[in-house]
Motif scaffolding. Structure first.
Motif, PDB file in Angstrom:
ATOM      1  N   TYR A   1       0.857  -1.178   0.000  1.00 25.18           N
ATOM      2  CA  TYR A   1       0.000   0.000   0.000  1.00 25.18           C
ATOM      3  C   TYR A   1       0.893   1.228   0.000  1.00 25.18           C
ATOM      4  CZ  TYR A   1      -4.451  -2.281   0.800  1.00 25.18           C
ATOM      5  OH  TYR A   1      -5.582  -3.019   0.643  1.00 25.18           O
ATOM      6  N   GLY A   2       0.516   2.232  -0.681  1.00 25.40           N
ATOM      7  CA  GLY A   2       1.358   3.421  -0.675  1.00 25.40           C
ATOM      8  C   GLY A   2       2.226   3.491  -1.919  1.00 25.40           C
ATOM      9  N   SER A   3       2.406   2.343  -2.561  1.00 22.68           N
ATOM     10  CA  SER A   3       3.190   2.449  -3.801  1.00 22.68           C
ATOM     11  C   SER A   3       2.393   1.919  -4.985  1.00 22.68           C
ATOM     12  CB  SER A   3       4.531   1.732  -3.670  1.00 22.68           C
ATOM     13  OG  SER A   3       4.348   0.428  -3.218  1.00 22.68           O
ATOM     14  N   ILE A   4       1.070   2.025  -4.863  1.00 27.18           N
ATOM     15  CA  ILE A   4       0.237   1.533  -5.967  1.00 27.18           C
ATOM     16  C   ILE A   4       0.433   2.363  -7.233  1.00 27.18           C
ATOM     17  CG2 ILE A   4      -2.148   1.194  -6.744  1.00 27.18           C
ATOM     18  CD1 ILE A   4      -2.821   0.207  -4.025  1.00 27.18           C
ATOM     19  N   SER A   5       0.638   3.667  -7.056  1.00 28.82           N
ATOM     20  CA  SER A   5       0.834   4.481  -8.264  1.00 28.82           C
ATOM     21  C   SER A   5       2.077   4.015  -9.021  1.00 28.82           C
ATOM     22  CB  SER A   5       0.937   5.957  -7.906  1.00 28.82           C
ATOM     23  OG  SER A   5       2.056   6.154  -7.081  1.00 28.82           O
ATOM     24  N   THR A   6       3.096   3.600  -8.288  1.00 32.01           N
ATOM     25  CA  THR A   6       4.286   3.064  -8.952  1.00 32.01           C
ATOM     26  C   THR A   6       3.943   1.770  -9.689  1.00 32.01           C
ATOM     27  OG1 THR A   6       5.367   3.771  -6.936  1.00 32.01           O
ATOM     28  CG2 THR A   6       6.755   2.750  -8.603  1.00 32.01           C
ATOM     29  N   ALA A   7       3.067   0.985  -9.069  1.00 30.67           N
ATOM     30  CA  ALA A   7       2.670  -0.273  -9.715  1.00 30.67           C
ATOM     31  C   ALA A   7       1.940   0.010 -11.017  1.00 30.67           C
ATOM     32  CB  ALA A   7       1.775  -1.085  -8.776  1.00 30.67           C
ATOM     33  N   VAL A   8       1.108   1.054 -11.006  1.00 31.99           N
ATOM     34  CA  VAL A   8       0.382   1.417 -12.217  1.00 31.99           C
ATOM     35  C   VAL A   8       1.373   1.859 -13.295  1.00 31.99           C
ATOM     36  CG1 VAL A   8      -1.276   3.029 -13.202  1.00 31.99           C
ATOM     37  CG2 VAL A   8      -1.716   1.995 -10.977  1.00 31.99           C
ATOM     38  N   GLU A   9       2.358   2.637 -12.860  1.00 28.91           N
ATOM     39  CA  GLU A   9       3.393   3.056 -13.809  1.00 28.91           C
ATOM     40  C   GLU A   9       4.112   1.832 -14.378  1.00 28.91           C
ATOM     41  OE1 GLU A   9       6.112   5.812 -11.975  1.00 28.91           O
ATOM     42  OE2 GLU A   9       7.435   5.702 -13.729  1.00 28.91           O
ATOM     43  N   ALA A  10       4.346   0.861 -13.509  1.00 31.28           N
ATOM     44  CA  ALA A  10       5.024  -0.362 -13.954  1.00 31.28           C
ATOM     45  C   ALA A  10       4.193  -1.082 -15.009  1.00 31.28           C
ATOM     46  CB  ALA A  10       5.284  -1.283 -12.760  1.00 31.28           C
ATOM     47  N   MET A  11       2.874  -1.063 -14.834  1.00 33.65           N
ATOM     48  CA  MET A  11       2.028  -1.740 -15.819  1.00 33.65           C
ATOM     49  C   MET A  11       2.098  -1.023 -17.165  1.00 33.65           C
ATOM     50  SD  MET A  11      -0.478  -3.902 -13.697  1.00 33.65           S
ATOM     51  CE  MET A  11      -1.701  -3.962 -14.876  1.00 33.65           C
ATOM     52  N   LYS A  12       2.207   0.298 -17.085  1.00 37.79           N
ATOM     53  CA  LYS A  12       2.365   1.039 -18.345  1.00 37.79           C
ATOM     54  C   LYS A  12       3.688   0.680 -19.017  1.00 37.79           C
ATOM     55  CE  LYS A  12      -0.334   5.173 -17.373  1.00 37.79           C
ATOM     56  NZ  LYS A  12      -0.076   6.320 -16.473  1.00 37.79           N
TER      57      LYS A  12
ATOM     58  N   GLY B   1       5.010  -2.171 -19.029  1.00 37.73           N
ATOM     59  CA  GLY B   1       5.028  -3.534 -19.549  1.00 37.73           C
ATOM     60  C   GLY B   1       4.893  -4.646 -18.520  1.00 37.73           C
ATOM     61  N   ALA B   2       4.697  -4.302 -17.223  1.00 36.30           N
ATOM     62  CA  ALA B   2       4.411  -5.365 -16.259  1.00 36.30           C
ATOM     63  C   ALA B   2       2.984  -5.845 -16.518  1.00 36.30           C
ATOM     64  CB  ALA B   2       4.534  -4.841 -14.834  1.00 36.30           C
ATOM     65  N   GLN B   3       2.742  -7.157 -16.309  1.00 37.22           N
ATOM     66  CA  GLN B   3       1.419  -7.694 -16.649  1.00 37.22           C
ATOM     67  C   GLN B   3       0.413  -7.474 -15.532  1.00 37.22           C
ATOM     68  OE1 GLN B   3       3.739  -8.818 -18.471  1.00 37.22           O
ATOM     69  NE2 GLN B   3       2.753  -9.325 -20.413  1.00 37.22           N
ATOM     70  N   ASP B   4       0.911  -7.409 -14.288  1.00 35.43           N
ATOM     71  CA  ASP B   4      -0.012  -7.434 -13.164  1.00 35.43           C
ATOM     72  C   ASP B   4       0.752  -6.996 -11.920  1.00 35.43           C
ATOM     73  OD1 ASP B   4      -2.370  -7.879 -11.865  1.00 35.43           O
ATOM     74  OD2 ASP B   4      -2.625  -9.923 -12.649  1.00 35.43           O
ATOM     75  N   TYR B   5      -0.001  -6.748 -10.812  1.00 32.80           N
ATOM     76  CA  TYR B   5       0.722  -6.549  -9.559  1.00 32.80           C
ATOM     77  C   TYR B   5       0.007  -7.222  -8.407  1.00 32.80           C
ATOM     78  CZ  TYR B   5      -2.557  -2.682  -8.639  1.00 32.80           C
ATOM     79  OH  TYR B   5      -3.676  -1.941  -8.432  1.00 32.80           O
ATOM     80  N   LEU B   6       0.783  -7.536  -7.397  1.00 32.90           N
ATOM     81  CA  LEU B   6       0.269  -8.185  -6.195  1.00 32.90           C
ATOM     82  C   LEU B   6       0.464  -7.220  -5.044  1.00 32.90           C
ATOM     83  CD1 LEU B   6       1.812 -11.762  -6.225  1.00 32.90           C
ATOM     84  CD2 LEU B   6      -0.615 -11.211  -6.027  1.00 32.90           C
ATOM     85  N   LEU B   7      -0.583  -7.092  -4.245  1.00 31.73           N
ATOM     86  CA  LEU B   7      -0.517  -6.160  -3.130  1.00 31.73           C
ATOM     87  C   LEU B   7      -0.107  -6.900  -1.855  1.00 31.73           C
ATOM     88  CD1 LEU B   7      -1.128  -3.196  -3.216  1.00 31.73           C
ATOM     89  CD2 LEU B   7      -3.474  -3.697  -2.518  1.00 31.73           C
ATOM     90  N   LYS B   8       0.940  -6.415  -1.199  1.00 32.02           N
ATOM     91  CA  LYS B   8       1.388  -7.026   0.063  1.00 32.02           C
ATOM     92  C   LYS B   8       0.504  -6.566   1.210  1.00 32.02           C
ATOM     93  CE  LYS B   8       6.137  -6.379  -0.411  1.00 32.02           C
ATOM     94  NZ  LYS B   8       7.528  -6.375   0.057  1.00 32.02           N
ATOM     95  N   PRO B   9       0.175  -7.347   2.201  1.00 35.41           N
ATOM     96  CA  PRO B   9       0.464  -8.791   2.262  1.00 35.41           C
ATOM     97  C   PRO B   9      -0.551  -9.568   1.451  1.00 35.41           C
ATOM     98  CG  PRO B   9      -0.737  -8.106   4.208  1.00 35.41           C
ATOM     99  CD  PRO B   9      -0.574  -6.875   3.383  1.00 35.41           C
ATOM    100  N   PHE B  10      -0.152 -10.693   0.931  1.00 37.43           N
ATOM    101  CA  PHE B  10      -1.113 -11.504   0.167  1.00 37.43           C
ATOM    102  C   PHE B  10      -1.086 -12.950   0.637  1.00 37.43           C
ATOM    103  CE2 PHE B  10       2.811 -10.823  -2.212  1.00 37.43           C
ATOM    104  CZ  PHE B  10       3.290 -12.117  -2.315  1.00 37.43           C
ATOM    105  N   GLU B  11      -2.193 -13.615   0.383  1.00 38.60           N
ATOM    106  CA  GLU B  11      -2.286 -15.035   0.707  1.00 38.60           C
ATOM    107  C   GLU B  11      -1.482 -15.802  -0.335  1.00 38.60           C
ATOM    108  OE1 GLU B  11      -3.973 -16.291   3.306  1.00 38.60           O
ATOM    109  OE2 GLU B  11      -4.348 -14.185   3.839  1.00 38.60           O
ATOM    110  N   PRO B  12      -0.757 -16.828   0.081  1.00 38.68           N
ATOM    111  CA  PRO B  12       0.019 -17.580  -0.912  1.00 38.68           C
ATOM    112  C   PRO B  12      -0.846 -18.132  -2.047  1.00 38.68           C
ATOM    113  CG  PRO B  12       0.313 -18.484   1.304  1.00 38.68           C
ATOM    114  CD  PRO B  12      -0.539 -17.292   1.441  1.00 38.68           C
ATOM    115  N   GLU B  13      -2.124 -18.444  -1.718  1.00 36.84           N
ATOM    116  CA  GLU B  13      -2.998 -18.988  -2.778  1.00 36.84           C
ATOM    117  C   GLU B  13      -3.164 -17.989  -3.935  1.00 36.84           C
ATOM    118  OE1 GLU B  13      -3.772 -19.149   0.375  1.00 36.84           O
ATOM    119  OE2 GLU B  13      -4.195 -21.246   0.867  1.00 36.84           O
TER     120      GLU B  13
END
Ligand SMILES: Nc1ncnc2c1ncn2[C@@H]1O[C@H](COP(=O)(O)OP(=O)(O)OP(=O)(O)O)[C@@H](O)[C@H]1O
Ligand SMILES: [Mg+2]
Length: 446
Positions: A84-95, A97-109
């Motif tokens: 949390y707090g760096s979602i805007s960076t994640a969006v930039e990453a998708m632009k 060429g990253a396919q997706d992002y995972l938000l910490k903390p996440f369930e291993p499933e």
């Protein structure tokens, strides 16, 4: 499919180890590293299907690593790991060429879901490539490539008219493959064992044209020291291809009409009638009907030539052929230059799909040839292509002429006003380029 290969890049040891342990229980090959440099090192060595990449890394940032991964191995799916707090960076990453992002903390499933989803889409992409390769087998007719409906119709028409003796008028913009189509007709006709003789009617002045076409008898005129066969005679038993037929003089139009009507001709200065035993194919990039309307082309000759008309569609009307053609040219030029060029980045394909290709297939061929020469990596990027996606014709407010002007100006700048190179890139001849420079009033900036 082989075991999917997964790389985890995260500087938190605990996260790294627990993810690796979790995923290794499934049938994945999993590796984990702490930093960007190490990750890139591994990616240079082997292919990973999926890379989980933490956005916040010590040293190189996640975004920098992402960019380099895209360069090194565009087939790798990159999933960003972010808090949390760096979602805007994640969006930039998708632009980027990253396919997706995972938000910490996440369930291993969640990880498994993301992996399955992305592996499946990767699989689908590969399947498409495979399908495309299969289609490629059928997507050519002689040397003409195409899988668009428009080109399949062209192939069908060629197949139908080839065995007949009828004259065919092939029309279409510059670089659309008119000459290739003429050759394909010849190769599929009963005259295929005979010669294919092409005459560029726009290339010669009238006084040379006559003897070029009909040949001459020794002594017919001052320079005629020997008897010489003309192109018509050379084409006997085969096919005569009159290219740029819209350029022939009115005198020559009468001569050609007579040959087509009487099926005999004479050498210049000759008295012996020769049998016109050839099939006539013609091509033009003019609208001959319009030429007829403004009395620049004889109507009777037009109807003689236009028994069957074959229209070669411009490339911008069959953009689905672009990937096939581009890949074919890439492969060809890579082999010719002995360079390892594996393909086009997605952005480069997008760029080619957006562009309008005024010089049609010839321009595409030249653009890919140039890209293969200049490319430094294994994948061609937009910057390697001598085109740029300006707003295109569909955008409405810009006229086609305006686009053409801007495009020509840009190519001229790129080549430092080297006319020969610019004409090559644009896929037009030098005289046409000069005409356009004058029409658009383009001047070299000093
Ligand atoms: N469908 C195609 N598949 C493969 N190559 C093609 C195709 N169409 C055109 N080309 C290539 O593009 C170039 C131009 O083709 P061609 O000379 O047949 O065009 P043209 O219509 O006669 O052009 P122009 O009017 O300028 O004479 C050639 O190098 C040709 O090999
Ligand atoms: Mg041609």
């Amino acid at each position: 499919m082989d075991k999917a290969r997964i790389l985890i890049v995260d500087d938190e040891l605990i996260l790294r180890e627990s993810l690796q342990a979790w995923l290794s229980r499934d049938d994945y090959h999993v590796e984990a590293v702490a930093g960007g440099e190490e990750a890139l090192q591994r990616i240079r060595e082997v292919h990973f299907d999926i890379v989980f990449l933490d956005i916040k890394l010590e040293g190189m940032s996640g975004l920098e690593v992402l960019e380099q991964v895209r360069d090194l191995d565009p087939d790798t799916v990159v999933i960003m790991i972010t808090a949390y707090g760096s979602i805007s960076t994640a969006v930039e990453a998708m632009k980027k060429g990253a396919q997706d992002y995972l938000l910490k903390p996440f369930e291993p499933e969640t990880l498994n879901v993301v992996i399955e989803k992305n592996l499946e889409s990767g699989e689908r992409i590969r399947e498409n490539i495979y399908l495309r390769q299969q289609q490629k087998e059928q997507a050519r007719f002689e040397n003409l490539l195409g899988q668009s409906r428009a080109m399949l119709e062209v192939f069908e028409l060629i197949r139908d008219v080839a065995p007949m003796e009828s004259t065919v008028l092939i029309s279409g913009e510059t670089g659309t493959g008119k000459e290739l189509a003429a050759k394909a007709i010849h190769s599929n006709s009963s005259r295929c064992q005979g010669p294919f003789v092409a005459v560029n009617c726009g290339a010669l002045p009238e006084h040379l044209m006559e003897s070029e076409l009909f040949g001459h008898q020794k002594g017919a005129f001052t320079d005629a020291r020997e008897t010489r066969k003309g192109r018509l005679e050379l084409a006997c038993g085969g096919t005569l291809f009159l290219d740029e037929i819209g350029e022939v003089s009115s005198r020559m139009q009468i001569d050609l009409l007579r040959v087509l009507e009487e099926r005999v001709f004479y050498r210049v200065g000759g008295t012996q009638p020769l049998k016109a035993d050839f099939r006539v194919l013609t091509a033009t990039n003019k609208d001959l009907r319009e030429e007829v309307a403004r009395k620049a082309f004889r109507e009777d000759l037009f109807y003689r030539l236009n028994v069957v008309s074959l229209e070669m569609p411009p490339l911008r009307r069959r953009k689905e052929d672009i990937p096939l053609l581009a890949d074919y040219f890439r492969n060809r030029f890579a082999q010719e230059t002995n360079k390892e060029v594996d393909g086009f980045s997605r952005a480069a394909v997008d760029e080619m799909m957006l562009y309008e290709w005024p010089g049609n297939v010839r321009e595409l061929q030249n653009a890919v040839e140039r890209a293969v020469v200049v490319v430094k990596k294994r994948f061609i990027e937009p910057g390697d292509l001598p085109i740029s996606s300006q707003p295109q014709a569909e955008s409405g407010d810009l006229s086609l002429a305006g686009l053409e002007k801007a495009h020509i100006a840009q190519i001229l700048e790129q080549t430092n006003w080297n006319i020969t190179r610019s004409a090559g890139i644009l896929g037009i001849d030098r005289s046409t380029l000069y005409k356009k420079i004058n029409r658009y009033n383009l001047r070299q900036k000093s």
